[in-house]
Design an enzyme around this catalytic site. Structure first.
Site, mmCIF file in Angstrom:
data_model
loop_
_atom_site.group_PDB
_atom_site.id
_atom_site.type_symbol
_atom_site.label_atom_id
_atom_site.label_comp_id
_atom_site.label_asym_id
_atom_site.label_seq_id
_atom_site.Cartn_x
_atom_site.Cartn_y
_atom_site.Cartn_z
ATOM 1 C CB SER A 15 -0.938 0.012 1.212
ATOM 2 O OG SER A 15 -1.891 -1.016 1.119
ATOM 3 C CB THR A 68 -4.057 3.963 1.639
ATOM 4 O OG1 THR A 68 -3.722 2.637 1.200
ATOM 5 C CG2 THR A 68 -4.812 4.669 0.531
ATOM 6 C CD GLU A 181 -7.321 3.083 3.363
ATOM 7 O OE1 GLU A 181 -6.620 2.104 3.014
ATOM 8 O OE2 GLU A 181 -7.027 3.832 4.318
ATOM 9 C CG ASP A 186 -5.341 -3.597 2.245
ATOM 10 O OD1 ASP A 186 -4.671 -3.864 1.240
ATOM 11 O OD2 ASP A 186 -4.866 -3.627 3.406
ATOM 12 C CG HIS A 190 -3.657 -8.101 3.740
ATOM 13 N ND1 HIS A 190 -2.567 -8.510 3.019
ATOM 14 C CD2 HIS A 190 -3.719 -6.754 3.584
ATOM 15 C CE1 HIS A 190 -1.985 -7.463 2.453
ATOM 16 N NE2 HIS A 190 -2.679 -6.381 2.778
ATOM 17 C CG ASP A 228 -3.871 0.537 -2.792
ATOM 18 O OD1 ASP A 228 -4.501 -0.543 -2.733
ATOM 19 O OD2 ASP A 228 -3.395 1.119 -1.807
ATOM 20 C CG HIS A 229 -2.183 -3.433 -3.318
ATOM 21 N ND1 HIS A 229 -2.208 -4.545 -2.531
ATOM 22 C CD2 HIS A 229 -2.112 -2.368 -2.475
ATOM 23 C CE1 HIS A 229 -2.146 -4.197 -1.261
ATOM 24 N NE2 HIS A 229 -2.100 -2.869 -1.183
#
Length: 233
Positions: A15, A68, A181, A186, A190, A228-229
């Site tokens: 991030s 982020t 955000e 995210d 994970h 972002d990913h």
């Protein structure tokens, strides 16, 4: 659109590197906040907005020292330097700053930054105190820092309501930049927690709906929605 999400030093970004790329247009190494791989500061989106006289807002439903939100304002060699990152945020003075966990932020403030926090900001320790705190500064003369509930596995309107508050504080003749955000997408990714992931997407969707309502009255607003990913494998 098409994006290559690798970082400067790894096929898989984190991030810090991906946020820096979004905020500055420059790829950097994993773990680095707002700097290039050689350690030079990069101009962030918030700094660019300030140069144009625009107001700046940063909102997340995790702590503000998260990678982020940090990449849009702060410069630091490591995302793990949480105390340095929080103090940098306070010195930058975004017009609106929202994140989770008041205690986690306050305990990390240095003496000078704590004095700024207590004397130069409008502070709301939780969402229930927003209205009372904001009433003390109706002309938006001070930066506002508010603390909201952390991301959870239950869909929430909290982030959407926070965005509505931010629009009221940020709206002005020269415009503004706001980064929001929904961190659970995210975090639960994970952990391969599908229920949490879905709930966080719903929270994000409600937040986007709030932004679209604002855009109906302000059609010159640009809304960018992205991740972002990917996480979770």
């Amino acid at each position: 659109g098409y994006a290559m999400t690798h970082s400067a030093d790894n096929e898989i970004t984190d991030s810090a590197a991906s946020g820096t790329a979004l905020s500055t247009g420059v790829k950097t190494s994993n773990g680095i906040i707002g700097k290039d791989p050689q350690g030079n500061d990069l101009k962030t989106m918030a700094e660019l907005a300030r140069e144009y006289g625009k107001k700046v807002g940063i909102i997340t439903n995790e702590s503000i020292h998260g990678a982020t939100p940090s990449t849009f304002t702060v410069h630091n060699a490591s995302r793990d330097n949480r105390k340095e990152i929080i103090n940098s945020f306070i010195r930058f003075k975004p017009d609106v700053l929202m994140g989770a966990d008041y205690d986690d932020v306050f305990v990390k403030l240095n003496d000078d930054e704590r004095a700024m926090f207590e004397n130069e900001y409008v502070v709301a320790k939780d969402f229930s105190r927003f209205e009372t705190a904001l009433a003390t500064d109706p002309n938006c003369e001070k930066p506002f820092i508010g603390f909201i509930e952390e991301y959870s596995s239950i869909p929430s309107y909290n982030l959407a309501l926070s965005v509505k508050t931010a629009f009221d504080r940020l709206k002005n003749d020269k415009g503004f930049f706001l980064m929001v955000e929904s961190a659970g997408t995210d975090k639960f990714g994970h952990g391969n927690d599908m229920n949490g992931k879905i709930a966080s997407v719903v929270t994000l969707d409600r937040t986007v709906a709030a932004a679209l309502l604002f855009m109906k009255e302000n059609p010159d607003t640009l809304l960018v929605i992205t991740s972002d990913h990917e996480t979770g494998g």
